[in-house]
Design a protein around this motif. Structure first.
Motif, PDB file in Angstrom:
ATOM      1  N   TRP A  58      25.255  15.938  38.547  1.00  0.00           N
ATOM      2  CA  TRP A  58      25.822  15.779  39.544  1.00  0.00           C
ATOM      3  C   TRP A  58      26.008  16.606  40.806  1.00  0.00           C
ATOM      4  O   TRP A  58      26.363  15.774  41.824  1.00  0.00           O
ATOM      5  N   THR A  59      24.911  17.823  41.099  1.00  0.00           N
ATOM      6  CA  THR A  59      25.560  18.733  41.950  1.00  0.00           C
ATOM      7  C   THR A  59      23.807  18.282  42.744  1.00  0.00           C
ATOM      8  O   THR A  59      23.920  17.872  44.147  1.00  0.00           O
ATOM      9  N   GLU A  60      23.369  18.020  42.228  1.00  0.00           N
ATOM     10  CA  GLU A  60      21.842  16.771  42.028  1.00  0.00           C
ATOM     11  C   GLU A  60      21.999  15.524  42.953  1.00  0.00           C
ATOM     12  O   GLU A  60      20.936  15.201  44.013  1.00  0.00           O
ATOM     13  N   MET A  61      23.043  15.295  42.398  1.00  0.00           N
ATOM     14  CA  MET A  61      23.370  13.503  43.119  1.00  0.00           C
ATOM     15  C   MET A  61      24.020  14.267  44.366  1.00  0.00           C
ATOM     16  O   MET A  61      23.616  13.038  45.455  1.00  0.00           O
ATOM     17  N   TYR A  62      25.147  15.216  44.203  1.00  0.00           N
ATOM     18  CA  TYR A  62      25.598  15.236  45.663  1.00  0.00           C
ATOM     19  C   TYR A  62      24.626  15.499  47.036  1.00  0.00           C
ATOM     20  O   TYR A  62      24.561  15.415  47.513  1.00  0.00           O
ATOM     21  N   ASP A  63      24.055  16.026  46.033  1.00  0.00           N
ATOM     22  CA  ASP A  63      22.503  17.336  47.494  1.00  0.00           C
ATOM     23  C   ASP A  63      21.941  15.924  47.640  1.00  0.00           C
ATOM     24  O   ASP A  63      21.487  15.396  49.282  1.00  0.00           O
ATOM     25  N   THR A  64      21.373  14.616  46.874  1.00  0.00           N
ATOM     26  CA  THR A  64      20.720  13.309  47.981  1.00  0.00           C
ATOM     27  C   THR A  64      21.159  12.579  48.220  1.00  0.00           C
ATOM     28  O   THR A  64      20.569  11.167  48.754  1.00  0.00           O
ATOM     29  N   HIS A  65      22.492  12.394  47.482  1.00  0.00           N
ATOM     30  CA  HIS A  65      23.591  11.382  48.110  1.00  0.00           C
ATOM     31  C   HIS A  65      23.474  10.561  49.392  1.00  0.00           C
ATOM     32  O   HIS A  65      23.765  11.460  50.364  1.00  0.00           O
ATOM     33  N   ASP A  66      23.336   9.698  49.717  1.00  0.00           N
ATOM     34  CA  ASP A  66      23.066   9.013  51.737  1.00  0.00           C
ATOM     35  C   ASP A  66      24.253   8.889  52.514  1.00  0.00           C
ATOM     36  O   ASP A  66      24.826   9.255  53.280  1.00  0.00           O
ATOM     37  N   LYS A  67      25.562   9.077  51.014  1.00  0.00           N
ATOM     38  CA  LYS A  67      27.091   8.985  51.831  1.00  0.00           C
ATOM     39  C   LYS A  67      27.886  10.334  51.296  1.00  0.00           C
ATOM     40  O   LYS A  67      28.166  10.471  52.651  1.00  0.00           O
ATOM     41  N   TYR A  68      27.159  11.388  50.904  1.00  0.00           N
ATOM     42  CA  TYR A  68      27.253  12.554  51.107  1.00  0.00           C
ATOM     43  C   TYR A  68      26.342  13.482  52.116  1.00  0.00           C
ATOM     44  O   TYR A  68      25.905  13.800  51.784  1.00  0.00           O
ATOM     45  N   HIS A  69      27.762  14.296  52.175  1.00  0.00           N
ATOM     46  CA  HIS A  69      27.409  15.634  53.190  1.00  0.00           C
ATOM     47  C   HIS A  69      27.501  17.004  52.973  1.00  0.00           C
ATOM     48  O   HIS A  69      28.567  16.990  52.435  1.00  0.00           O
ATOM     49  N   TYR A  70      26.866  17.399  52.812  1.00  0.00           N
ATOM     50  CA  TYR A  70      26.716  19.379  52.406  1.00  0.00           C
ATOM     51  C   TYR A  70      27.282  19.752  53.913  1.00  0.00           C
ATOM     52  O   TYR A  70      27.365  19.833  54.376  1.00  0.00           O
ATOM     53  N   VAL A  71      28.592  20.305  53.256  1.00  0.00           N
ATOM     54  CA  VAL A  71      28.868  20.769  54.391  1.00  0.00           C
ATOM     55  C   VAL A  71      29.182  22.489  54.325  1.00  0.00           C
ATOM     56  O   VAL A  71      29.212  23.311  54.941  1.00  0.00           O
ATOM     57  N   GLY A  72      29.379  23.548  52.981  1.00  0.00           N
ATOM     58  CA  GLY A  72      28.926  24.841  53.082  1.00  0.00           C
ATOM     59  C   GLY A  72      29.292  25.256  51.942  1.00  0.00           C
ATOM     60  O   GLY A  72      29.514  24.628  51.075  1.00  0.00           O
ATOM     61  N   LYS A  73      29.305  26.176  52.207  1.00  0.00           N
ATOM     62  CA  LYS A  73      29.415  27.332  50.546  1.00  0.00           C
ATOM     63  C   LYS A  73      31.054  27.799  50.062  1.00  0.00           C
ATOM     64  O   LYS A  73      31.397  28.297  51.577  1.00  0.00           O
ATOM     65  N   LEU A  74      31.422  27.445  49.066  1.00  0.00           N
ATOM     66  CA  LEU A  74      32.775  27.406  49.015  1.00  0.00           C
ATOM     67  C   LEU A  74      33.242  29.475  48.795  1.00  0.00           C
ATOM     68  O   LEU A  74      32.449  30.351  47.882  1.00  0.00           O
ATOM     69  N   VAL A  75      34.144  30.416  49.612  1.00  0.00           N
ATOM     70  CA  VAL A  75      34.225  31.462  50.081  1.00  0.00           C
ATOM     71  C   VAL A  75      35.760  31.704  49.799  1.00  0.00           C
ATOM     72  O   VAL A  75      36.789  30.789  50.047  1.00  0.00           O
ATOM     73  N   GLU A  76      35.914  32.820  49.381  1.00  0.00           N
ATOM     74  CA  GLU A  76      37.614  33.380  49.797  1.00  0.00           C
ATOM     75  C   GLU A  76      37.668  33.276  50.925  1.00  0.00           C
ATOM     76  O   GLU A  76      36.626  34.341  51.473  1.00  0.00           O
ATOM     77  N   ASP A  77      39.158  32.917  50.867  1.00  0.00           N
ATOM     78  CA  ASP A  77      39.230  33.802  52.523  1.00  0.00           C
ATOM     79  C   ASP A  77      39.150  34.829  52.933  1.00  0.00           C
ATOM     80  O   ASP A  77      40.489  36.187  51.945  1.00  0.00           O
ATOM     81  N   PRO A  78      38.719  35.932  53.381  1.00  0.00           N
ATOM     82  CA  PRO A  78      39.260  37.390  53.988  1.00  0.00           C
ATOM     83  C   PRO A  78      40.657  37.668  54.220  1.00  0.00           C
ATOM     84  O   PRO A  78      41.152  38.843  53.811  1.00  0.00           O
ATOM     85  N   VAL A  79      41.256  36.588  54.776  1.00  0.00           N
ATOM     86  CA  VAL A  79      42.767  37.388  54.927  1.00  0.00           C
ATOM     87  C   VAL A  79      43.288  37.113  53.703  1.00  0.00           C
ATOM     88  O   VAL A  79      44.112  38.257  53.322  1.00  0.00           O
ATOM     89  N   ASP A  80      43.833  36.152  52.833  1.00  0.00           N
ATOM     90  CA  ASP A  80      44.104  36.125  51.637  1.00  0.00           C
ATOM     91  C   ASP A  80      43.738  37.433  50.289  1.00  0.00           C
ATOM     92  O   ASP A  80      44.479  37.818  50.034  1.00  0.00           O
ATOM     93  N   ALA A  81      42.406  37.363  51.127  1.00  0.00           N
ATOM     94  CA  ALA A  81      42.315  38.876  50.280  1.00  0.00           C
ATOM     95  C   ALA A  81      42.416  40.320  50.379  1.00  0.00           C
ATOM     96  O   ALA A  81      42.896  41.216  49.814  1.00  0.00           O
ATOM     97  N   VAL A  82      43.080  40.408  51.473  1.00  0.00           N
ATOM     98  CA  VAL A  82      43.320  41.847  52.148  1.00  0.00           C
ATOM     99  C   VAL A  82      45.099  41.514  52.073  1.00  0.00           C
ATOM    100  O   VAL A  82      45.701  42.336  51.778  1.00  0.00           O
ATOM    101  N   LEU A  83      45.598  40.421  52.410  1.00  0.00           N
ATOM    102  CA  LEU A  83      46.810  40.130  51.886  1.00  0.00           C
ATOM    103  C   LEU A  83      47.746  40.569  49.896  1.00  0.00           C
ATOM    104  O   LEU A  83      47.969  41.195  49.777  1.00  0.00           O
ATOM    105  N   GLU A  84      46.781  39.812  49.385  1.00  0.00           N
ATOM    106  CA  GLU A  84      46.199  40.291  47.764  1.00  0.00           C
ATOM    107  C   GLU A  84      46.746  41.479  47.589  1.00  0.00           C
ATOM    108  O   GLU A  84      46.789  42.754  46.916  1.00  0.00           O
ATOM    109  N   ARG A  85      45.439  42.514  48.479  1.00  0.00           N
ATOM    110  CA  ARG A  85      45.396  44.094  47.937  1.00  0.00           C
ATOM    111  C   ARG A  85      46.487  44.505  48.641  1.00  0.00           C
ATOM    112  O   ARG A  85      46.601  45.348  47.826  1.00  0.00           O
ATOM    113  N   ALA A  86      47.190  43.726  49.900  1.00  0.00           N
ATOM    114  CA  ALA A  86      48.592  44.411  50.156  1.00  0.00           C
ATOM    115  C   ALA A  86      49.508  43.993  49.553  1.00  0.00           C
ATOM    116  O   ALA A  86      50.305  45.391  48.836  1.00  0.00           O
TER     117      ALA A  86
END
Length: 129
Positions: free
Chosen positions: A97-125
């Motif tokens: 499926w990842t290969e399909m999304y990578d090569t599909h002419d209608k779908y576009h890679y936006v970026g890598k999913l990451v944890e929100d740094p603000v959420d991480a700080v709040l969770e620790r607090a």
């Protein structure tokens, strides 16, 4: 045994936080984003066919749906980024499926999913309080 599908390198080094992904549901003019194995794609071009409200894959929008892709399940309870307990065959299905999304002419890679740094700080607090 089938060889793993080689995944393309990311097109850019952009990141998308979980909060940004969760907001990208197509509502109120927002784009339709989905994530698979932490790779976020804009699937807005197929909103009317597959990803819009009421369409078969709308549950995948605004989240990481890796488990659902592995299992071939479009039910909301299958939509998760948790890969625990998946077989090698199911993990290869995610790569397909990842290969399909990578090569599909209608779908576009936006970026890598990451944890929100603000959420991480709040969770620790909150944990320390």
């Amino acid at each position: 045994m089938e060889a793993p599908v080689p995944l393309a390198e990311a097109e850019n080094d952009a990141t998308v936080t979980w909060s940004e992904l969760e907001d990208a549901t197509g509502l109120d003019g927002a784009p339709h984003y989905l994530s698979i194995k932490g790779r976020v794609y804009d699937v807005s071009a197929s909103a009317a066919t597959f990803y819009g409200v009421g369409k078969s894959y709308h549950a995948f929008v605004g989240t990481d749906a890796s488990r659902a892709f592995a299992l071939g399940c479009t039910e909301p309870e299958c939509v998760s980024d948790d890969l625990t307990g998946l077989s090698e065959s199911e993990l290869r299905e995610i790569d397909r499926w990842t290969e399909m999304y990578d090569t599909h002419d209608k779908y576009h890679y936006v970026g890598k999913l990451v944890e929100d740094p603000v959420d991480a700080v709040l969770e620790r607090a909150y944990a320390e309080a």
